[in-house]
Design a protein around this motif. Structure first.
Motif, PDB file in Angstrom:
ATOM      1  N   HIS A  66       1.779  -3.262  16.479  1.00  0.00           N
ATOM      2  CA  HIS A  66       1.881  -3.703  15.088  1.00  0.00           C
ATOM      3  C   HIS A  66       0.507  -3.700  14.426  1.00  0.00           C
ATOM      4  O   HIS A  66       0.340  -3.224  13.310  1.00  0.00           O
ATOM      5  CB  HIS A  66       2.503  -5.101  15.014  1.00  0.00           C
ATOM      6  CG  HIS A  66       3.998  -5.078  15.064  1.00  0.00           C
ATOM      7  ND1 HIS A  66       4.758  -4.658  14.000  1.00  0.00           N
ATOM      8  CD2 HIS A  66       4.875  -5.405  16.034  1.00  0.00           C
ATOM      9  CE1 HIS A  66       6.049  -4.731  14.320  1.00  0.00           C
ATOM     10  NE2 HIS A  66       6.148  -5.175  15.554  1.00  0.00           N
ATOM     11  N   LEU A  67      -0.486  -4.241  15.141  1.00  0.00           N
ATOM     12  CA  LEU A  67      -1.802  -4.393  14.526  1.00  0.00           C
ATOM     13  C   LEU A  67      -2.426  -3.048  14.184  1.00  0.00           C
ATOM     14  O   LEU A  67      -3.005  -2.872  13.112  1.00  0.00           O
ATOM     15  CB  LEU A  67      -2.746  -5.163  15.452  1.00  0.00           C
ATOM     16  CG  LEU A  67      -4.050  -5.416  14.717  1.00  0.00           C
ATOM     17  CD1 LEU A  67      -3.946  -6.640  13.859  1.00  0.00           C
ATOM     18  CD2 LEU A  67      -5.218  -5.482  15.640  1.00  0.00           C
ATOM     19  N   PHE A  68      -2.335  -2.082  15.100  1.00  0.00           N
ATOM     20  CA  PHE A  68      -2.987  -0.799  14.845  1.00  0.00           C
ATOM     21  C   PHE A  68      -2.093   0.148  14.041  1.00  0.00           C
ATOM     22  O   PHE A  68      -2.464   1.283  13.801  1.00  0.00           O
ATOM     23  CB  PHE A  68      -3.444  -0.159  16.151  1.00  0.00           C
ATOM     24  CG  PHE A  68      -4.642  -0.851  16.734  1.00  0.00           C
ATOM     25  CD1 PHE A  68      -5.893  -0.685  16.160  1.00  0.00           C
ATOM     26  CD2 PHE A  68      -4.520  -1.710  17.804  1.00  0.00           C
ATOM     27  CE1 PHE A  68      -7.000  -1.349  16.666  1.00  0.00           C
ATOM     28  CE2 PHE A  68      -5.628  -2.378  18.324  1.00  0.00           C
ATOM     29  CZ  PHE A  68      -6.862  -2.196  17.748  1.00  0.00           C
TER      30      PHE A  68
ATOM     31  N   PRO B 131       1.284   2.258   6.176  1.00  0.00           N
ATOM     32  CA  PRO B 131       0.533   1.020   6.423  1.00  0.00           C
ATOM     33  C   PRO B 131       1.167   0.202   7.547  1.00  0.00           C
ATOM     34  O   PRO B 131       2.379   0.257   7.756  1.00  0.00           O
ATOM     35  CB  PRO B 131       0.642   0.268   5.092  1.00  0.00           C
ATOM     36  CG  PRO B 131       1.177   1.226   4.111  1.00  0.00           C
ATOM     37  CD  PRO B 131       1.875   2.306   4.846  1.00  0.00           C
ATOM     38  N   ALA B 132       0.318  -0.541   8.271  1.00  0.00           N
ATOM     39  CA  ALA B 132       0.793  -1.374   9.371  1.00  0.00           C
ATOM     40  C   ALA B 132       1.744  -2.439   8.839  1.00  0.00           C
ATOM     41  O   ALA B 132       1.569  -2.944   7.729  1.00  0.00           O
ATOM     42  CB  ALA B 132      -0.386  -2.032  10.071  1.00  0.00           C
ATOM     43  N   ASN B 133       2.779  -2.753   9.624  1.00  0.00           N
ATOM     44  CA  ASN B 133       3.710  -3.806   9.260  1.00  0.00           C
ATOM     45  C   ASN B 133       3.700  -4.890  10.330  1.00  0.00           C
ATOM     46  O   ASN B 133       3.571  -4.587  11.515  1.00  0.00           O
ATOM     47  CB  ASN B 133       5.124  -3.252   9.127  1.00  0.00           C
ATOM     48  CG  ASN B 133       5.306  -2.466   7.848  1.00  0.00           C
ATOM     49  OD1 ASN B 133       4.841  -2.890   6.787  1.00  0.00           O
ATOM     50  ND2 ASN B 133       5.934  -1.311   7.943  1.00  0.00           N
ATOM     51  N   PRO B 134       3.843  -6.158   9.906  1.00  0.00           N
ATOM     52  CA  PRO B 134       3.859  -7.238  10.891  1.00  0.00           C
ATOM     53  C   PRO B 134       5.152  -7.212  11.701  1.00  0.00           C
ATOM     54  O   PRO B 134       6.121  -6.543  11.313  1.00  0.00           O
ATOM     55  CB  PRO B 134       3.764  -8.498  10.033  1.00  0.00           C
ATOM     56  CG  PRO B 134       4.292  -8.102   8.705  1.00  0.00           C
ATOM     57  CD  PRO B 134       3.957  -6.658   8.534  1.00  0.00           C
ATOM     58  N   GLY B 220      -9.145  -3.809   8.973  1.00  0.00           N
ATOM     59  CA  GLY B 220     -10.399  -4.409   9.418  1.00  0.00           C
ATOM     60  C   GLY B 220     -10.618  -4.208  10.910  1.00  0.00           C
ATOM     61  O   GLY B 220     -11.738  -3.912  11.349  1.00  0.00           O
ATOM     62  N   SER B 221      -9.542  -4.340  11.701  1.00  0.00           N
ATOM     63  CA  SER B 221      -9.670  -4.138  13.148  1.00  0.00           C
ATOM     64  C   SER B 221     -10.039  -2.687  13.446  1.00  0.00           C
ATOM     65  O   SER B 221     -10.883  -2.417  14.309  1.00  0.00           O
ATOM     66  CB  SER B 221      -8.354  -4.482  13.851  1.00  0.00           C
ATOM     67  OG  SER B 221      -7.955  -5.784  13.531  1.00  0.00           O
ATOM     68  N   HIS B 222      -9.383  -1.750  12.732  1.00  0.00           N
ATOM     69  CA  HIS B 222      -9.736  -0.343  12.903  1.00  0.00           C
ATOM     70  C   HIS B 222     -11.211  -0.112  12.566  1.00  0.00           C
ATOM     71  O   HIS B 222     -11.935   0.555  13.312  1.00  0.00           O
ATOM     72  CB  HIS B 222      -8.888   0.521  11.962  1.00  0.00           C
ATOM     73  CG  HIS B 222      -7.528   0.872  12.508  1.00  0.00           C
ATOM     74  ND1 HIS B 222      -7.346   1.826  13.477  1.00  0.00           N
ATOM     75  CD2 HIS B 222      -6.299   0.405  12.216  1.00  0.00           C
ATOM     76  CE1 HIS B 222      -6.045   1.938  13.745  1.00  0.00           C
ATOM     77  NE2 HIS B 222      -5.392   1.080  12.991  1.00  0.00           N
ATOM     78  N   ALA B 223     -11.644  -0.660  11.419  1.00  0.00           N
ATOM     79  CA  ALA B 223     -13.030  -0.449  10.968  1.00  0.00           C
ATOM     80  C   ALA B 223     -14.011  -1.052  11.963  1.00  0.00           C
ATOM     81  O   ALA B 223     -15.028  -0.429  12.315  1.00  0.00           O
ATOM     82  CB  ALA B 223     -13.230  -1.056   9.584  1.00  0.00           C
TER      83      ALA B 223
END
Lengths: 73, 256
Positions: A66-68, B131-134, B220-223
């Motif tokens: 989900h996060l990536f 886009p990422a989904n929760p 942000g995690s990707h960056a």
């Protein structure tokens, strides 16, 4: 130093370098294939890799997917 | 004498990828997990309401509960580290191939540029299209289609990045405006191809603020992953170059 004595030495070094280069690119290709399998396991597998026991990989890596942004159920 | 540069690059890719994955994993463990837990509680409420409305037989069986949430929190960090290591290997192989003529030169600026390109190709562009989904979003029935679309977006990102670079390198003798316009045109074509892909078919029944925050944290995690990767990969390359006298002169850009 004459050219004749230098030439065979250079040839050997060049062929050794070629062998090393080929070997290293083979190692790199194997590493790349392993990396693709690892990415498949983390982001794409839906129970194929450990199908006998259920959707373990998917559920364990669930939050990471989900996060990536990888598609998830 | 030129020993092969591929293996040291692979080693640097693994170290940098492991560090970058760990950083991104811990960052998202701290900041994104609270959002994912909230999203899952909201989903449980939604499916409980559906169960109430349609009867238990039709309840949406979403999470099989193979693992507890705390195990899945750990799984997030493990997944990030494994992904970092794997991306590091692929990065190193691509870096070695693209820079095969002079692999040891200018390691720092090259690491930054290559990582920025990798961020665009595999993180930002696919992330903008899909886009990422929760958790709680995503129909198990469409997951195969969505995976194909996502892979297509990543492939377009990576191939597009190489295409743009090829255009830039091939036109090096042309006047700058020609070169820049050609690059811009190529980028527009790549973006058009990306956005011509079909939309994500799934509904997104999530609170808009939570969705935005989650997507920002995902990007942000990707960056963060690619920033840490660039710094470690470039730093290790710089250290190796400074230790080798022949390459030391080329470690930083010199304009004679």
């Amino acid at each position: 130093m004459s050219l004749h004595s230098a030439a065979p030495h250079t040839d050997t070094t060049a062929s050794q370098a070629a062998v090393t280069r080929t070997r290293d690119w083979l190692i790199a290709s194997a590493a790349a294939i392993l990396a693709l399998i690892a990415l498949y396991a983390v982001f794409l597998d839906n129970g194929t890799l450990i199908s006998a026991t259920g959707d373990y990989l998917h559920e364990f890596a669930h939050d990471g997917r989900h996060l990536f942004g990888a598609p998830c159920h | 004498m030129h020993s092969s540069p591929v293996l040291p690059l692979l080693g640097r890719g693994l170290v940098a990828g492991g560090a970058a994955g760990l950083a991104a994993g811990l960052f998202s463990l701290l900041l994104a997990e609270p959002l994912m837990d909230r999203a899952i509680r909201a989903e449980e409420k939604r499916s409980a309401a559906e169960e109430h409305a349609h009867g238990a037989a039709q309840a949406v069986q979403h999470h099989e509960e193979l693992f507890s949430r705390s195990t899945q929190h750990g799984g997030l960090v493990v997944a990030a580290v494994v992904a970092g290591l794997a991306l590091g290997v692929l990065f190193a192989v691509a870096y070695a191939a693209v820079h095969r003529r002079d692999p040891a030169a200018t390691p720092w600026p090259r690491a930054l540029a290559f990582s920025a390109a990798a961020f665009l190709a595999v993180s930002l562009l696919p992330g903008l299209r899909y886009p990422a989904n929760p958790p709680g979003v995503g129909d198990a029935g469409t997951v195969g289609d969505r995976q194909a679309l996502w892979l297509a977006a990543v492939a377009i990102g990576v191939l597009g990045m190489f295409l743009v670079r090829q255009v830039y390198v091939r036109l090096s003798t042309r006047p700058e405006p020609v070169r820049h316009l050609a690059v811009a045109l190529t980028a527009v074509v790549v973006l058009a191809a990306l956005f011509l892909l079909p939309d994500n078919p799934d509904p997104v029944p999530v609170d808009a603020t939570l969705l935005w925050d989650f997507r920002m944290l995902s990007l942000g995690s990707h960056a963060l992953l690619w920033a840490v990767f660039a710094a470690v990969f470039g730093g290790l390359g710089l250290r190796a170059a400074l230790r080798t006298p022949a390459a030391a002169g080329r470690a930083t850009p010199v304009h004679p």
